[in-house]
Design a protein around this motif. Structure first.
Motif, PDB file in Angstrom:
ATOM      1  N   SER A 219     -12.297   1.334  11.042  1.00  0.00           N
ATOM      2  CA  SER A 219     -11.708   0.121  11.595  1.00  0.00           C
ATOM      3  C   SER A 219     -12.788  -0.804  12.129  1.00  0.00           C
ATOM      4  O   SER A 219     -13.154  -1.770  11.497  1.00  0.00           O
ATOM      5  N   GLN A 220     -13.372  -0.525  13.298  1.00  0.00           N
ATOM      6  CA  GLN A 220     -14.430  -1.378  13.820  1.00  0.00           C
ATOM      7  C   GLN A 220     -15.797  -0.786  13.475  1.00  0.00           C
ATOM      8  O   GLN A 220     -16.079   0.366  13.778  1.00  0.00           O
ATOM      9  N   ASP A 221     -16.646  -1.588  12.802  1.00  0.00           N
ATOM     10  CA  ASP A 221     -18.004  -1.163  12.422  1.00  0.00           C
ATOM     11  C   ASP A 221     -17.983  -0.005  11.419  1.00  0.00           C
ATOM     12  O   ASP A 221     -18.709   0.975  11.566  1.00  0.00           O
ATOM     13  N   GLY A 239     -11.724  -2.194   7.054  1.00  0.00           N
ATOM     14  CA  GLY A 239     -11.874  -2.195   8.497  1.00  0.00           C
ATOM     15  C   GLY A 239     -11.335  -3.488   9.061  1.00  0.00           C
ATOM     16  O   GLY A 239     -10.757  -4.307   8.339  1.00  0.00           O
ATOM     17  N   ASN A 240     -11.537  -3.693  10.370  1.00  0.00           N
ATOM     18  CA  ASN A 240     -10.998  -4.914  10.961  1.00  0.00           C
ATOM     19  C   ASN A 240     -12.027  -5.803  11.652  1.00  0.00           C
ATOM     20  O   ASN A 240     -11.898  -7.013  11.642  1.00  0.00           O
ATOM     21  N   VAL A 241     -13.039  -5.227  12.255  1.00  0.00           N
ATOM     22  CA  VAL A 241     -14.022  -6.037  12.978  1.00  0.00           C
ATOM     23  C   VAL A 241     -15.441  -5.662  12.557  1.00  0.00           C
ATOM     24  O   VAL A 241     -15.839  -4.496  12.681  1.00  0.00           O
ATOM     25  N   ASP A 242     -16.189  -6.642  12.060  1.00  0.00           N
ATOM     26  CA  ASP A 242     -17.591  -6.412  11.681  1.00  0.00           C
ATOM     27  C   ASP A 242     -17.732  -5.129  10.867  1.00  0.00           C
ATOM     28  O   ASP A 242     -18.666  -4.336  11.078  1.00  0.00           O
ATOM     29  N   PHE A 243     -16.824  -4.928   9.930  1.00  0.00           N
ATOM     30  CA  PHE A 243     -16.785  -3.614   9.290  1.00  0.00           C
ATOM     31  C   PHE A 243     -17.816  -3.427   8.182  1.00  0.00           C
ATOM     32  O   PHE A 243     -17.895  -2.366   7.569  1.00  0.00           O
ATOM     33  N   ILE A 244     -18.648  -4.433   7.967  1.00  0.00           N
ATOM     34  CA  ILE A 244     -19.879  -4.269   7.197  1.00  0.00           C
ATOM     35  C   ILE A 244     -20.970  -4.938   8.028  1.00  0.00           C
ATOM     36  O   ILE A 244     -20.982  -6.155   8.182  1.00  0.00           O
ATOM     37  N   GLU A 262      -4.880  -6.814  12.590  1.00  0.00           N
ATOM     38  CA  GLU A 262      -3.535  -7.287  12.881  1.00  0.00           C
ATOM     39  C   GLU A 262      -3.574  -8.717  13.385  1.00  0.00           C
ATOM     40  O   GLU A 262      -2.594  -9.447  13.275  1.00  0.00           O
ATOM     41  N   GLY A 263      -4.680  -9.125  13.947  1.00  0.00           N
ATOM     42  CA  GLY A 263      -4.852 -10.498  14.403  1.00  0.00           C
ATOM     43  C   GLY A 263      -6.117 -11.062  13.815  1.00  0.00           C
ATOM     44  O   GLY A 263      -6.269 -11.148  12.600  1.00  0.00           O
ATOM     45  N   ILE A 264      -7.067 -11.442  14.693  1.00  0.00           N
ATOM     46  CA  ILE A 264      -8.344 -11.978  14.241  1.00  0.00           C
ATOM     47  C   ILE A 264      -9.353 -10.847  14.064  1.00  0.00           C
ATOM     48  O   ILE A 264      -9.431  -9.935  14.875  1.00  0.00           O
ATOM     49  N   GLY A 265     -10.108 -10.912  12.993  1.00  0.00           N
ATOM     50  CA  GLY A 265     -11.137  -9.918  12.726  1.00  0.00           C
ATOM     51  C   GLY A 265     -12.324 -10.557  12.035  1.00  0.00           C
ATOM     52  O   GLY A 265     -12.428 -11.779  11.930  1.00  0.00           O
ATOM     53  N   SER A 266     -13.221  -9.717  11.536  1.00  0.00           N
ATOM     54  CA  SER A 266     -14.405 -10.211  10.841  1.00  0.00           C
ATOM     55  C   SER A 266     -14.869  -9.180   9.819  1.00  0.00           C
ATOM     56  O   SER A 266     -14.886  -7.980  10.107  1.00  0.00           O
ATOM     57  N   ILE A 267     -15.245  -9.654   8.647  1.00  0.00           N
ATOM     58  CA  ILE A 267     -15.703  -8.747   7.595  1.00  0.00           C
ATOM     59  C   ILE A 267     -17.138  -8.291   7.857  1.00  0.00           C
ATOM     60  O   ILE A 267     -17.416  -7.096   7.967  1.00  0.00           O
ATOM     61  N   GLY A 290      -6.007  -7.954   2.291  1.00  0.00           N
ATOM     62  CA  GLY A 290      -5.586  -7.164   3.434  1.00  0.00           C
ATOM     63  C   GLY A 290      -4.686  -7.924   4.374  1.00  0.00           C
ATOM     64  O   GLY A 290      -3.817  -8.696   3.942  1.00  0.00           O
ATOM     65  N   THR A 291      -4.920  -7.742   5.676  1.00  0.00           N
ATOM     66  CA  THR A 291      -4.052  -8.322   6.694  1.00  0.00           C
ATOM     67  C   THR A 291      -4.859  -9.097   7.721  1.00  0.00           C
ATOM     68  O   THR A 291      -6.082  -8.989   7.789  1.00  0.00           O
TER      69      THR A 291
END
Length: 392
Positions: A219-221, A239-244, A262-267, A290-291
């Protein structure tokens, strides 16, 4: 892990080595005086057919398949094969056990053939053991799983936190590593901004690595693409946050990049801190879906460099597209670019003004193997890259 958290609002085996001369069958020179074995080829991502024997078994609910783990032997290209089978019919019941069987300073390819199963363990491939392959069966990518659940806020016995960089389920510090047909997972579920929930599935610090049809889940990182030159082909990363994240020089081609936000994230979060650093993430012909609503990348480093070319972007990309880590000084230093992308998420109408719409000439350095100096360490026939489809 990173200085600013995400906020939604914004063994033992003997190997015969020729001592003194240091020449194994895989390290002789070709006609061009290049050392054979100092590169990755398709042969390094496969095992001989004798290692892939299956038998049909009749079960009450129908017919199933089971592997027959053979005794260890040399693969048809002369490399060593170590079989991992969790029920004890191979050479090791764990992946780490197989890695431990590789001698320090090995100078030829060792293939670790991982049979289907769930391997609950942390795995470290040390820098002293190059030329290792993790190989599963292409039909069982989702059933050959290495999984663990460390997170950044977990503590050592002395009370100190382990931190993000030590959370990885699989850590690869060696050079010339490659993997195919396996799933690497961190089961920690993190919400954006949740303190201490950074949890990597895979961390790569070694140079010259290739991953082909590998699933990296978290999910994260999720993926700590820390350093070195790497090639990700037809991989699935979610993932959802900074997942790469990291400061590697990596080419992601024909990959499926899936947001679970589910809301705001980052690739991506790239950590290039100087113009002189030849690093960056290049995504070519990838599917982004994704979402949630996610940034294409955040400027973790002052000179962060991320480019998307010929990618399909579903309606999951935040209209502004890119984030400067709340540091306006980075706006003029980063290289965040898009070239010839399609889909609703590729609409640049609302993009931040300091991101770039690249021309073909602008994008050219990021499109091919030269970006990762692949001509120096990859030997892949382009005809084998047929059917450019996103891996799922």
């Amino acid at each position: 892990m990173k200085a600013k958290a995400f906020i939604p609002s914004v063994s033992f085996l003997c190997f015969w080595v020729l001592l003194g001369l240091g020449t194994s069958g895989l390290l002789q020179s070709d006609d061009a005086d290049n050392e054979l074995g100092r590169y990755i080829s398709w042969e390094d991502l496969s095992v001989a057919k004798d290692f892939r024997r299956e038998r049909n078994l009749k079960h009450d609910n129908g017919v199933g398949q089971e592997y027959l783990a053979p005794a260890p032997s040399n693969d048809e290209d002369g490399s060593r094969v170590i079989v991992v089978e969790k029920n004890g019919r191979g050479d090791s019941v764990t992946v780490q056990g197989a890695v431990d069987m590789v001698p320090e300073g090995n100078s030829q390819r060792v293939k670790i053939f991982i049979q289907p199963g769930i391997y609950r363990e942390k795995v470290i491939v040390p820098s002293t053991k190059p030329y290792i392959s993790f190989i599963g069966h292409q039909s069982y990518v989702g059933k050959t799983v290495i999984t663990w659940s460390d997170k950044a806020s977990d503590r050592y016995t002395n009370g100190s936190e382990i931190g993000t960089f030590r959370t990885a389920t699989v850590r690869v510090d060696s050079d010339f590593f490659c993997a195919t047909a396996i799933t690497i997972k961190n089961t920690v579920v993190a919400e954006p901004g949740e303190i201490g929930k950074q949890a990597a599935a895979l961390r790569i610090t070694g140079d010259k690595s290739m991953l082909y049809k590998v699933r990296v889940l978290g999910s994260q990182d999720t993926l700590n693409d820390e350093s070195g030159s790497h090639y990700f082909l037809k991989c699935y990363i979610e993932g959802n946050v900074d997942f790469i994240f990291g400061n590697a020089t990596s080419l992601y081609r024909d990959c499926y990049i899936r947001s679970t936000a589910e809301g705001i994230g980052s690739i991506a979060a790239h950590h290039r801190d100087a113009e002189s650093e030849n690093s960056g993430f290049s995504f070519v012909n990838c599917y982004i879906g994704g979402t949630g609503k996610v940034y294409l990348a955040r400027a973790w480093g002052t000179h962060s460099r991320v480019v998307y070319s010929n990618c399909y972007m579903a309606d999951v990309i935040k209209p502004s597209g890119w984030d400067d880590w709340e540091d306006k000084a980075r706006d003029s230093e980063v290289l965040f670019g898009e070239y010839n992308c399609t889909g609703k998420g590729a609409d640049r109408t609302g993009r931040v003004p300091w991101s770039k719409s690249l021309t073909q000439d602008d994008a050219k350095p990021f499109l091919g193997m030269k970006f990762i100096s692949g001509d120096k360490w990859l030997r892949l026939k382009t005809s084998d890259n047929k059917n450019s489809q996103w891996s799922i």
